[in-house]
Design an enzyme around this catalytic site. Structure first.
Site, mmCIF file in Angstrom:
data_model
loop_
_atom_site.group_PDB
_atom_site.id
_atom_site.type_symbol
_atom_site.label_atom_id
_atom_site.label_comp_id
_atom_site.label_asym_id
_atom_site.label_seq_id
_atom_site.Cartn_x
_atom_site.Cartn_y
_atom_site.Cartn_z
ATOM 1 N N ASP A 1 5.583 -1.411 9.895
ATOM 2 C CA ASP A 1 4.548 -1.547 8.863
ATOM 3 C C ASP A 1 3.650 -2.744 9.204
ATOM 4 O O ASP A 1 4.157 -3.835 9.498
ATOM 5 C CB ASP A 1 5.278 -1.761 7.521
ATOM 6 N N GLU B 1 -5.486 1.390 9.897
ATOM 7 C CA GLU B 1 -6.021 1.046 8.571
ATOM 8 C C GLU B 1 -7.501 0.732 8.687
ATOM 9 O O GLU B 1 -7.954 0.151 9.679
ATOM 10 C CB GLU B 1 -5.283 -0.161 7.975
ATOM 11 N N GLY C 1 1.958 -5.460 -3.957
ATOM 12 C CA GLY C 1 2.471 -6.289 -5.058
ATOM 13 C C GLY C 1 2.274 -5.575 -6.386
ATOM 14 O O GLY C 1 1.802 -4.443 -6.433
HETATM 15 P P1 13P Z 1 3.954 -2.331 -2.474
HETATM 16 O O1 13P Z 1 4.663 -3.590 -2.151
HETATM 17 O O2 13P Z 1 2.863 -2.552 -3.471
HETATM 18 O O3 13P Z 1 4.879 -1.239 -2.877
HETATM 19 O O4 13P Z 1 3.201 -1.845 -1.154
HETATM 20 C C1 13P Z 1 3.960 -1.464 -0.049
HETATM 21 C C2 13P Z 1 3.139 -1.264 1.156
HETATM 22 O O5 13P Z 1 2.025 -0.774 1.103
HETATM 23 C C3 13P Z 1 3.690 -1.694 2.456
HETATM 24 O O6 13P Z 1 2.779 -1.569 3.487
#
Ligand code: 13P
Length: 283
Positions: free
Chosen positions: A81, A133, A180
């Protein structure tokens, strides 16, 4: 079974549902996510930020997590990620990830395209899928003005150019979600999402999935989202359960007993998210 991320996302895109991509912050979160994926017969992505990769250990991921994914009775992809830079991507490729995200969204479009293209070449050479992205997914940016909010969102024409020039497998456009917790309801630009979807053929990714109401997530899926990222709700549930257990049992010293309820808390979140995105029974 361990599969390239693309296999899971393309099937979801065609089938009109999405899959959950769950951030694994500690190795203890691995088993509950996989257990629920099997229980729900759902494909799933296990995703690791570079911070989690460092915390858990790249070698541990390349041995333990890939083994667990191979043993799973549902398709599982291991996803990096927000990989920043070529070095982090190489680390992912070296350690058994089957999907990587190159987050070059802070760079000007031409540089984002150039770096993403380089990553696609390297990753595809070893059968690994790539997510890119474009635009800026907010952090804790709910207080920014409307103009700033709009400026941060993806330009559909730029999204089209990036996908066409890089050959990337999936795209995370910024359409108003934020990482978040949200203060109040998130404000999503679903028309922009639909326009991006009209211009690109690859599956779209929703970042910042925690706290987005179910009906909004479902509408986003109708408009092309095939992967919904969830991190904050898992962290929150896990940490609350650990804190409550330690407070309730101040003399307990067996880590397994202290961590047991946290597993259940993770499972509960994963169950609701799999139901929300419609991936149950799709394995
Ligand atoms: P959240 O922490 O808001 O669930 O987002 C997760 C995310 O997009 C990780 O890349």
């Amino acid at each position: 079974m361990l599969v390239p991320g693309r296999e899971i996302l393309d099937a979801a895109d065609k089938g009109g549902y999405a899959v959950g991509a769950f951030n694994v912050h500690t190795i203890e979160m691995l088993a509950p996510i996989l257990e629920v994926a099997e229980e729900k017969k759902s494909p799933v992505l296990l995703q690791f930020s570079h911070g989690s990769l460092t915390f858990i250990g790249a070698e541990a991921i390349s041995v333990l997590v890939t083994h667990a994914a191979r043993q799973a009775r549902v398709p599982v992809a291991i996803h990096l990620d927000h990989g920043e830079g070529f070095g982090q991507i190489m680390q992912g490729l070296r350690h058994g990830f089957t999907s990587v995200m190159i987050d070059a969204s802070k760079l000007p479009l031409a540089e984002n395209i150039a770096l993403t293209k380089q990553v696609v070449e390297a990753a595809h050479a070893v059968g690994v899928s790539v997510e890119a992205e474009i635009g800026r997914v907010g952090g804790t940016e709910e207080n920014i003005t409307v103009n700033e909010w709009e400026a941060a969102l993806s330009d559909p024409a730029e999204a089209e150019e990036l996908v066409a020039q890089t050959g990337v497998d999936s795209l995370a456009p910024a359409f108003g979600t934020a990482h978040g917790f949200y203060k109040g309801e998130p404000k999503l630009d679903l028309d922009r999402l639909a326009e991006v979807n009209r211009r690109v053929s690859v599956p779209l990714v929703m970042h910042g999935g925690s706290g987005v109401p179910d009906h909004m997530v479902r509408e986003a899926i109708r408009r092309g989202v095939a992967k919904v990222n969830v991190a904050t709700e898992l962290k929150d549930a896990w940490s609350r359960a650990v804190r409550d257990t330690i407070q309730a049992k101040p003399n307990e010293i067996d880590p397994r007993k202290l961590l047991g309820p946290a597993r259940e808390a993770v499972k509960a979140i994963v169950r609701t998210k799999i139901d929300m995105v419609g991936s149950a029974g799709r394995a």
